[in-house]
Design a protein around this motif. Structure first.
Motif, PDB file in Angstrom:
ATOM      1  N   LEU A 144       4.234   5.833  -5.442  1.00 14.14           N
ATOM      2  CA  LEU A 144       4.361   5.884  -6.900  1.00 14.14           C
ATOM      3  C   LEU A 144       3.268   6.745  -7.522  1.00 14.14           C
ATOM      4  O   LEU A 144       3.508   7.458  -8.491  1.00 14.14           O
ATOM      5  CB  LEU A 144       4.344   4.470  -7.482  1.00 14.14           C
ATOM      6  CG  LEU A 144       5.653   3.703  -7.255  1.00 14.14           C
ATOM      7  CD1 LEU A 144       5.523   2.248  -7.682  1.00 14.14           C
ATOM      8  CD2 LEU A 144       6.800   4.357  -8.032  1.00 14.14           C
ATOM      9  N   HIS A 145       2.076   6.700  -6.914  1.00 14.01           N
ATOM     10  CA  HIS A 145       1.022   7.578  -7.427  1.00 14.01           C
ATOM     11  C   HIS A 145       1.406   9.037  -7.268  1.00 14.01           C
ATOM     12  O   HIS A 145       1.188   9.865  -8.144  1.00 14.01           O
ATOM     13  CB  HIS A 145      -0.288   7.337  -6.667  1.00 14.01           C
ATOM     14  CG  HIS A 145      -1.109   6.235  -7.252  1.00 14.01           C
ATOM     15  ND1 HIS A 145      -1.305   5.036  -6.630  1.00 14.01           N
ATOM     16  CD2 HIS A 145      -1.793   6.155  -8.422  1.00 14.01           C
ATOM     17  CE1 HIS A 145      -2.069   4.251  -7.373  1.00 14.01           C
ATOM     18  NE2 HIS A 145      -2.375   4.906  -8.465  1.00 14.01           N
ATOM     19  N   ARG A 146       1.994   9.349  -6.105  1.00 20.43           N
ATOM     20  CA  ARG A 146       2.260  10.750  -5.827  1.00 20.43           C
ATOM     21  C   ARG A 146       3.485  11.290  -6.534  1.00 20.43           C
ATOM     22  O   ARG A 146       3.485  12.405  -7.027  1.00 20.43           O
ATOM     23  CB  ARG A 146       2.455  10.926  -4.329  1.00 20.43           C
ATOM     24  CG  ARG A 146       1.165  10.795  -3.576  1.00 20.43           C
ATOM     25  CD  ARG A 146       1.438  10.875  -2.107  1.00 20.43           C
ATOM     26  NE  ARG A 146       0.296  11.402  -1.398  1.00 20.43           N
ATOM     27  CZ  ARG A 146       0.341  11.923  -0.190  1.00 20.43           C
ATOM     28  NH1 ARG A 146       1.489  11.995   0.434  1.00 20.43           N
ATOM     29  NH2 ARG A 146      -0.745  12.354   0.393  1.00 20.43           N
ATOM     30  N   ILE A 147       4.565  10.531  -6.526  1.00 23.87           N
ATOM     31  CA  ILE A 147       5.823  11.076  -7.051  1.00 23.87           C
ATOM     32  C   ILE A 147       6.439  10.254  -8.167  1.00 23.87           C
ATOM     33  O   ILE A 147       7.540  10.547  -8.608  1.00 23.87           O
ATOM     34  CB  ILE A 147       6.874  11.242  -5.926  1.00 23.87           C
ATOM     35  CG1 ILE A 147       7.200   9.902  -5.283  1.00 23.87           C
ATOM     36  CG2 ILE A 147       6.414  12.247  -4.899  1.00 23.87           C
ATOM     37  CD1 ILE A 147       8.360   9.974  -4.305  1.00 23.87           C
ATOM     38  N   GLY A 148       5.734   9.225  -8.627  1.00 18.32           N
ATOM     39  CA  GLY A 148       6.292   8.350  -9.656  1.00 18.32           C
ATOM     40  C   GLY A 148       6.733   9.101 -10.893  1.00 18.32           C
ATOM     41  O   GLY A 148       7.831   8.901 -11.405  1.00 18.32           O
ATOM     42  N   GLU A 149       5.852   9.984 -11.336  1.00 18.52           N
ATOM     43  CA  GLU A 149       6.179  10.681 -12.587  1.00 18.52           C
ATOM     44  C   GLU A 149       7.430  11.528 -12.436  1.00 18.52           C
ATOM     45  O   GLU A 149       8.317  11.520 -13.297  1.00 18.52           O
ATOM     46  CB  GLU A 149       4.991  11.536 -13.007  1.00 18.52           C
ATOM     47  CG  GLU A 149       5.075  11.975 -14.453  1.00 18.52           C
ATOM     48  CD  GLU A 149       3.787  12.616 -14.942  1.00 18.52           C
ATOM     49  OE1 GLU A 149       2.855  12.785 -14.127  1.00 18.52           O
ATOM     50  OE2 GLU A 149       3.726  12.939 -16.133  1.00 18.52           O
ATOM     51  N   ASP A 172       0.832  -1.195   0.000  1.00 21.70           N
ATOM     52  CA  ASP A 172       0.000   0.000   0.000  1.00 21.70           C
ATOM     53  C   ASP A 172       0.874   1.256   0.000  1.00 21.70           C
ATOM     54  O   ASP A 172       0.629   2.204  -0.760  1.00 21.70           O
ATOM     55  CB  ASP A 172      -0.905  -0.010   1.236  1.00 21.70           C
ATOM     56  CG  ASP A 172      -1.869   1.147   1.231  1.00 21.70           C
ATOM     57  OD1 ASP A 172      -1.814   1.965   2.163  1.00 21.70           O
ATOM     58  OD2 ASP A 172      -2.666   1.239   0.282  1.00 21.70           O
ATOM     59  N   CYS A 173       1.902   1.252   0.855  1.00 18.05           N
ATOM     60  CA  CYS A 173       2.813   2.391   0.915  1.00 18.05           C
ATOM     61  C   CYS A 173       3.493   2.591  -0.437  1.00 18.05           C
ATOM     62  O   CYS A 173       3.565   3.701  -0.958  1.00 18.05           O
ATOM     63  CB  CYS A 173       3.859   2.136   2.002  1.00 18.05           C
ATOM     64  SG  CYS A 173       5.082   3.436   2.133  1.00 18.05           S
ATOM     65  N   LEU A 174       3.971   1.485  -1.001  1.00 22.13           N
ATOM     66  CA  LEU A 174       4.691   1.553  -2.276  1.00 22.13           C
ATOM     67  C   LEU A 174       3.842   2.194  -3.361  1.00 22.13           C
ATOM     68  O   LEU A 174       4.277   3.122  -4.055  1.00 22.13           O
ATOM     69  CB  LEU A 174       5.107   0.138  -2.687  1.00 22.13           C
ATOM     70  CG  LEU A 174       5.726  -0.045  -4.058  1.00 22.13           C
ATOM     71  CD1 LEU A 174       7.033   0.725  -4.170  1.00 22.13           C
ATOM     72  CD2 LEU A 174       5.981  -1.524  -4.326  1.00 22.13           C
ATOM     73  N   VAL A 175       2.602   1.715  -3.501  1.00 21.27           N
ATOM     74  CA  VAL A 175       1.795   2.257  -4.600  1.00 21.27           C
ATOM     75  C   VAL A 175       1.373   3.692  -4.334  1.00 21.27           C
ATOM     76  O   VAL A 175       1.266   4.508  -5.252  1.00 21.27           O
ATOM     77  CB  VAL A 175       0.582   1.356  -4.940  1.00 21.27           C
ATOM     78  CG1 VAL A 175       1.029  -0.029  -5.317  1.00 21.27           C
ATOM     79  CG2 VAL A 175      -0.424   1.325  -3.837  1.00 21.27           C
ATOM     80  N   PHE A 214      -1.255   1.987 -14.196  1.00 21.25           N
ATOM     81  CA  PHE A 214      -1.105   3.428 -14.020  1.00 21.25           C
ATOM     82  C   PHE A 214       0.126   3.943 -14.758  1.00 21.25           C
ATOM     83  O   PHE A 214       0.073   4.928 -15.502  1.00 21.25           O
ATOM     84  CB  PHE A 214      -1.004   3.710 -12.518  1.00 21.25           C
ATOM     85  CG  PHE A 214      -1.054   5.165 -12.141  1.00 21.25           C
ATOM     86  CD1 PHE A 214       0.055   5.798 -11.601  1.00 21.25           C
ATOM     87  CD2 PHE A 214      -2.219   5.898 -12.305  1.00 21.25           C
ATOM     88  CE1 PHE A 214       0.000   7.140 -11.231  1.00 21.25           C
ATOM     89  CE2 PHE A 214      -2.272   7.234 -11.942  1.00 21.25           C
ATOM     90  CZ  PHE A 214      -1.153   7.855 -11.399  1.00 21.25           C
ATOM     91  N   ARG A 215       1.247   3.246 -14.559  1.00 24.58           N
ATOM     92  CA  ARG A 215       2.454   3.713 -15.226  1.00 24.58           C
ATOM     93  C   ARG A 215       2.378   3.460 -16.722  1.00 24.58           C
ATOM     94  O   ARG A 215       2.788   4.293 -17.525  1.00 24.58           O
ATOM     95  CB  ARG A 215       3.701   3.024 -14.663  1.00 24.58           C
ATOM     96  CG  ARG A 215       4.948   3.674 -15.250  1.00 24.58           C
ATOM     97  CD  ARG A 215       6.163   2.824 -15.094  1.00 24.58           C
ATOM     98  NE  ARG A 215       7.328   3.545 -15.613  1.00 24.58           N
ATOM     99  CZ  ARG A 215       8.400   2.927 -16.079  1.00 24.58           C
ATOM    100  NH1 ARG A 215       8.470   1.617 -16.067  1.00 24.58           N
ATOM    101  NH2 ARG A 215       9.423   3.631 -16.533  1.00 24.58           N
ATOM    102  N   ALA A 216       1.806   2.294 -17.090  1.00 26.92           N
ATOM    103  CA  ALA A 216       1.705   1.974 -18.514  1.00 26.92           C
ATOM    104  C   ALA A 216       0.888   3.032 -19.237  1.00 26.92           C
ATOM    105  O   ALA A 216       1.117   3.309 -20.412  1.00 26.92           O
ATOM    106  CB  ALA A 216       1.077   0.596 -18.695  1.00 26.92           C
ATOM    107  N   GLY A 217      -0.051   3.652 -18.520  1.00 24.96           N
ATOM    108  CA  GLY A 217      -0.855   4.709 -19.116  1.00 24.96           C
ATOM    109  C   GLY A 217      -0.251   6.081 -18.903  1.00 24.96           C
ATOM    110  O   GLY A 217      -0.967   7.078 -18.903  1.00 24.96           O
TER     111      GLY A 217
END
Lengths: 239, 233
Positions: free
Chosen positions: A172-177, A166-169, A218-221
């Motif tokens: 990634l949602h917040r700062i992945g980009e 949960d923490c990992l995703v 999410f990342r693939a998109g």
């Protein structure tokens, strides 16, 4: 194109949309009154308080309080700016970062001691990365440490833990980009681990699998979820 | 100054690779190792407390000495220092882009040479350099920026800019921050900075009642009195 078409995931769980964080700005209600006063003074008049103490207070609380760890970056950034404006100095930032570095170095021990504290630490580091921009750019010095944390969360023993997935995703949602822009190669490597984990690893809970699938899509998109995907992951299944 | 060392560290990290390779190649000729210590029989280099990203590099000594440094320079980076160096680097780059744009926009006008009183710079500071003729070496720019920051981080400077807005400044009388983008020799630049800071002292706050400065004046006066008293015998 979804990376994982054709793989059935039993969807008896659904994802909760992430909390709207704009409501209570600094989330300092969890501190005692005296500390709240200290923080409020630090925000208005940083020169008048012991900034080293303030940074320690903030870090200590972030490691205990899950809610605060996800939003502490905001208050830190405001103090940094206030100090820069008032006295062109960066004592608070320096103390904060060095303390954070100590905690980062001890992260494996922290993880062994308490998963919750470990997860709070990661949330806090990532939140700092998100908010504490320097000349409008993310801090270079934190890129590798953040990746190191995420890689740790992508290890098999961590993926078994819903809390860690949960923490990992969330991160990634917040700062992945942003992270990807700073270092594409490590993001690719990370997602290889996640893909392998999703496909091959035993011992993942169904929620864990769902979380991974969502982040892979999410990342693939390009760090956004298509409408269909949104419906799939975030709306209730009517049986 | 120790402050200078932190910035050297940044650059040294890149240059160091070559230095270490060099030392390995010629180690049989060198009396001293990269860290300044006299070479004895080959021994393990100390491991550094570096973050995981450096794990793939061979172990290096924890400190090293260069001809320019005033002693061993620590390789251990802390995030506070790294971010500050980062901030300065990005500020300097941003300043450079802004400066280039201003040159190209022809904001600087050629003026007749005037004999400026306090300046050691024989070139008129308002001549516009050709766009290709500016200082671009980041090490140099960051060192210069640091020196400028020392001068600007004073009460005197704060009082000066409040008292005299830019458009009211008179050349020769009012101190002007040296232009870090112009090509100057090291000595010339250091001298300009020195003179600039001396000029800024004119705006030092007056010694207040009970302040440290006043205490110093009183002490000097007392000592002076004692000295003269002694010699009058």
């Amino acid at each position: 194109m979804s990376v994982c078409t054709g793989i059935l995931v039993s969807k008896h769980c659904v994802l909760k949309r992430m909390e709207d964080s704009s409501k209570e700005e600094y989330r300092i209600q969890s501190f005692d009154m005296e500390t709240q006063k200290l923080l409020k003074t630090a925000l208005k008049d940083p020169g008048s308080v012991d900034l080293e103490k303030v940074s320690n207070v903030i870090v200590d609380q972030s490691l205990k309080d899950q809610v605060f760890s996800k939003e502490a970056g905001r208050i830190c950034f405001t103090i940094v700016q206030a100090e820069a404006k008032q006295s062109s100095s960066s004592v608070f930032r320096r103390n904060l970062l060095n303390r954070l570095q100590q905690e980062f170095k001890a992260r494996e021990d922290t993880r062994k001691k308490s998963t919750q504290e470990w997860v709070c630490l990661v949330s806090f580091i990532c939140n700092i990365f998100d908010y504490l921009k320097v000349n409008n750019m993310p801090m270079m010095a934190l890129v590798h440490p953040v990746y190191d944390c995420l890689f740790r969360l992508a290890q098999p023993d961590a993926l078994k833990n819903e809390e860690e997935v949960d923490c990992l995703v969330l991160q990634l949602h917040r700062i992945g980009e942003q992270l990807e822009k700073m270092n594409l190669q490590r993001m690719d490597e990370l997602f290889c681990l996640l893909r392998d984990g999703f496909l091959l690893q035993d011992g993942l809970s169904s929620l864990g699998r769902l979380l991974l699938l969502e982040i892979l899509e999410f990342r693939a998109g390009s760090w956004t979820l298509s409408e269909t995907a949104q419906k799939y992951y975030y709306s209730e299944v009517t049986d | 100054m120790s402050y200078t060392h932190k910035y050297r560290r940044d650059d040294d990290c890149k240059v160091d690779e070559n230095r270490n390779k060099g030392s390995l190649r010629w180690s049989h000729c060198r009396k001293r190792g990269a860290d300044g210590s006299v070479r004895g029989p080959q021994r393990e280099a100390e491991s550094t407390q570096s973050s995981s990203k450096r794990e793939h590099r061979p172990q290096r000594p924890e400190s090293f000495t260069t001809p320019e440094s005033e002693g061993p320079v620590s390789r251990i980076r802390n995030w506070g220092d790294e971010v500050e160096a980062d901030e300065m680097r990005t500020s300097v780059r941003r300043d450079m882009q802004r400066y280039r744009r201003r040159i190209l926009a022809g904001e600087f006008v050629q003026r007749e040479r005037k004999t400026s009183s306090g300046s050691s710079d024989s070139r008129d500071s308002r001549d516009s350099p050709a766009p290709g003729d500016i200082e671009t070496d980041e090490t140099v720019l960051m060192r210069r920026q640091k020196q400028i920051n020392y001068g600007k981080n004073t009460l005197a400077y704060d009082r000066y800019i409040k008292e005299v807005p830019k458009h009211l400044r008179k050349p020769g009388i009012h101190p002007r921050t040296p232009n870090k983008f112009k090509k100057y020799s090291r000595r010339s630049w250091d001298q300009q900075i020195k003179l600039w800071k001396v000029k800024l002292h004119a705006w030092d706050p007056p010694a207040e009642e009970g302040s440290d400065l006043q205490a110093v004046y009183v002490l000097l006066w007392v000592c002076g009195g004692y000295y003269y008293g002694l010699h009058s015998n």
